[in-house]
Design an enzyme around this catalytic site. Structure first.
Site, PDB file in Angstrom:
ATOM      1  N   SER A 162      -9.739 -41.516  33.385  1.00 12.32           N
ATOM      2  CA  SER A 162      -9.872 -41.921  34.782  1.00 12.32           C
ATOM      3  C   SER A 162      -8.550 -42.473  35.283  1.00 12.32           C
ATOM      4  O   SER A 162      -7.810 -43.111  34.524  1.00 12.32           O
ATOM      5  CB  SER A 162     -10.963 -42.990  34.930  1.00 12.32           C
ATOM      6  OG  SER A 162     -10.912 -43.610  36.199  1.00 12.32           O
ATOM      7  N   TYR A 181     -14.834 -50.722  32.499  1.00 13.41           N
ATOM      8  CA  TYR A 181     -14.628 -49.280  32.685  1.00 13.41           C
ATOM      9  C   TYR A 181     -13.165 -48.903  32.459  1.00 13.41           C
ATOM     10  O   TYR A 181     -12.865 -47.938  31.752  1.00 13.41           O
ATOM     11  CB  TYR A 181     -15.070 -48.873  34.082  1.00 13.41           C
ATOM     12  CG  TYR A 181     -14.955 -47.385  34.349  1.00 13.41           C
ATOM     13  CD1 TYR A 181     -15.866 -46.497  33.792  1.00 13.41           C
ATOM     14  CD2 TYR A 181     -13.942 -46.872  35.163  1.00 13.41           C
ATOM     15  CE1 TYR A 181     -15.772 -45.134  34.027  1.00 13.41           C
ATOM     16  CE2 TYR A 181     -13.843 -45.514  35.400  1.00 13.41           C
ATOM     17  CZ  TYR A 181     -14.755 -44.648  34.836  1.00 13.41           C
ATOM     18  OH  TYR A 181     -14.659 -43.298  35.072  1.00 13.41           O
TER      19      TYR A 181
END
Length: 297
Positions: free
Chosen positions: A164, A180
């Site tokens: 990501s 995350y």
């Protein structure tokens, strides 16, 4: 013997594969975790269009049944395997099942992932650990057993781990993504190390880092469920501060992932390809208006 320029150029000609061979994955076998929804579904579909046989894996059989129905409607050679990437035995089974079903494993794409939002003071350790377990350790488990299979069968394959851009980009603006970003930053770091380790076997390892995408997950994933309603509202407001001029489609990222699984990427390993339409670099077609938040005093 004197080597002439003509000899070198003729060598280029003799050793150049056709673009068809470079662009397609015909005859290859791929595993796509998280392949029943969102980015993973789009990746699996592109691999099928390229001629691959694909095993899509997820922990939810209902999603598997729906995805399989849609793939079969298009005539794709896809099967479903139930696999929770948190469970090492289920990952082992996924690898064995794929090899038994299609006779090889040439490509791995780890698109399984979860996310949620909470500031560090409200973030329970169990949520942090579960996020790491799926996003980082899940990718590790899959890479471990798929690469072992490839080495044992002398397969010069490709591992594509989905990370990501959040590992580079401080998003959301006011935080809330520590668990995350830790998981996806770990995927990026692990990719480089795995590439070093597996290059000797002809196995190329890369990661693609998307930004925001429109997926089923974005409709359901939000503030951590254990937060109070007041905390959920607070972080919800903060999440709305950032403005984008576009939200990339999952397929626009899937196309990049697909490209990294073809021979077009034979000369690339250990790299992170950021596929976020310029989000990380603040590259926009126009600059959306941003209201002051928190309100100026």
């Amino acid at each position: 013997m004197n080597i002439t320029p003509e000899m070198i150029l003729r060598g280029y000609q003799a050793n150049t594969a056709s673009l068809k061979d470079m662009l397609y994955v015909k005859g290859k076998v791929a595993i796509v975790t998280g392949g029943t929804s969102g980015l993973g579904f789009c990746v699996a579909r592109r691999l099928c269009q390229g001629g691959a046989k694909v095993v899509v894996a997820s922990s939810t059989e209902e999603k598997g049944a729906l995805a399989l129905k849609l793939f079969q409607e298009e005539g794709f050679d896809v099967v479903y395997c139930k696999c929770d990437v948190r469970n090492e035995d289920e990952v082992k089974h996924l690898v064995a099942f794929t090899a038994e079903t299609f006779g090889s494993i040439d490509i791995l794409v780890t698109a399984a992932g979860i996310w949620s939002f909470a500031h560090i003071g409200d973030l329970e350790e169990s949520v942090f650990k579960d996020t790491l377990d799926i996003n980082l350790l899940g990718a590790y488990r899959c890479a471990k057993y798929v690469s072992t299979y490839m080495i044992e069968h002398n397969i010069k394959g490709k591992l594509l781990l989905v990370s990501s851009n959040s590992a580079y980009l401080p998003q959301p603006v006011f935080g809330g993504y520590a668990h995350y970003t830790a998981s996806k930053g770990g995927v990026i770091a692990m990719t480089t190390e795995l590439a070093k380790e597996l290059k000797r076997y002809g196995i190329m390892v890369n990661t693609v880092a998307p930004g925001g995408m429109f997926t089923p997950g974005c409709l359901t994933n939000g503030p951590v469920s254990t937060l109070s309603n007041e905390k959920k509202m607070e972080i919800g407001k903060e999440m709305m501060v950032a403005k984008l001029d576009e939200i990339p489609t999952a397929d626009s990222v899937a196309i990049v992932v697909y490209g990294m699984c073809t021979r077009m990427a034979d000369g690339v390993t250990g790299e992170c390809i950021v596929a976020d339409s310029g989000m990380m670099r603040n590259i926009m077609a126009f600059q959306p208006a941003i209201e002051q938040y928190p309100p100026a005093k």
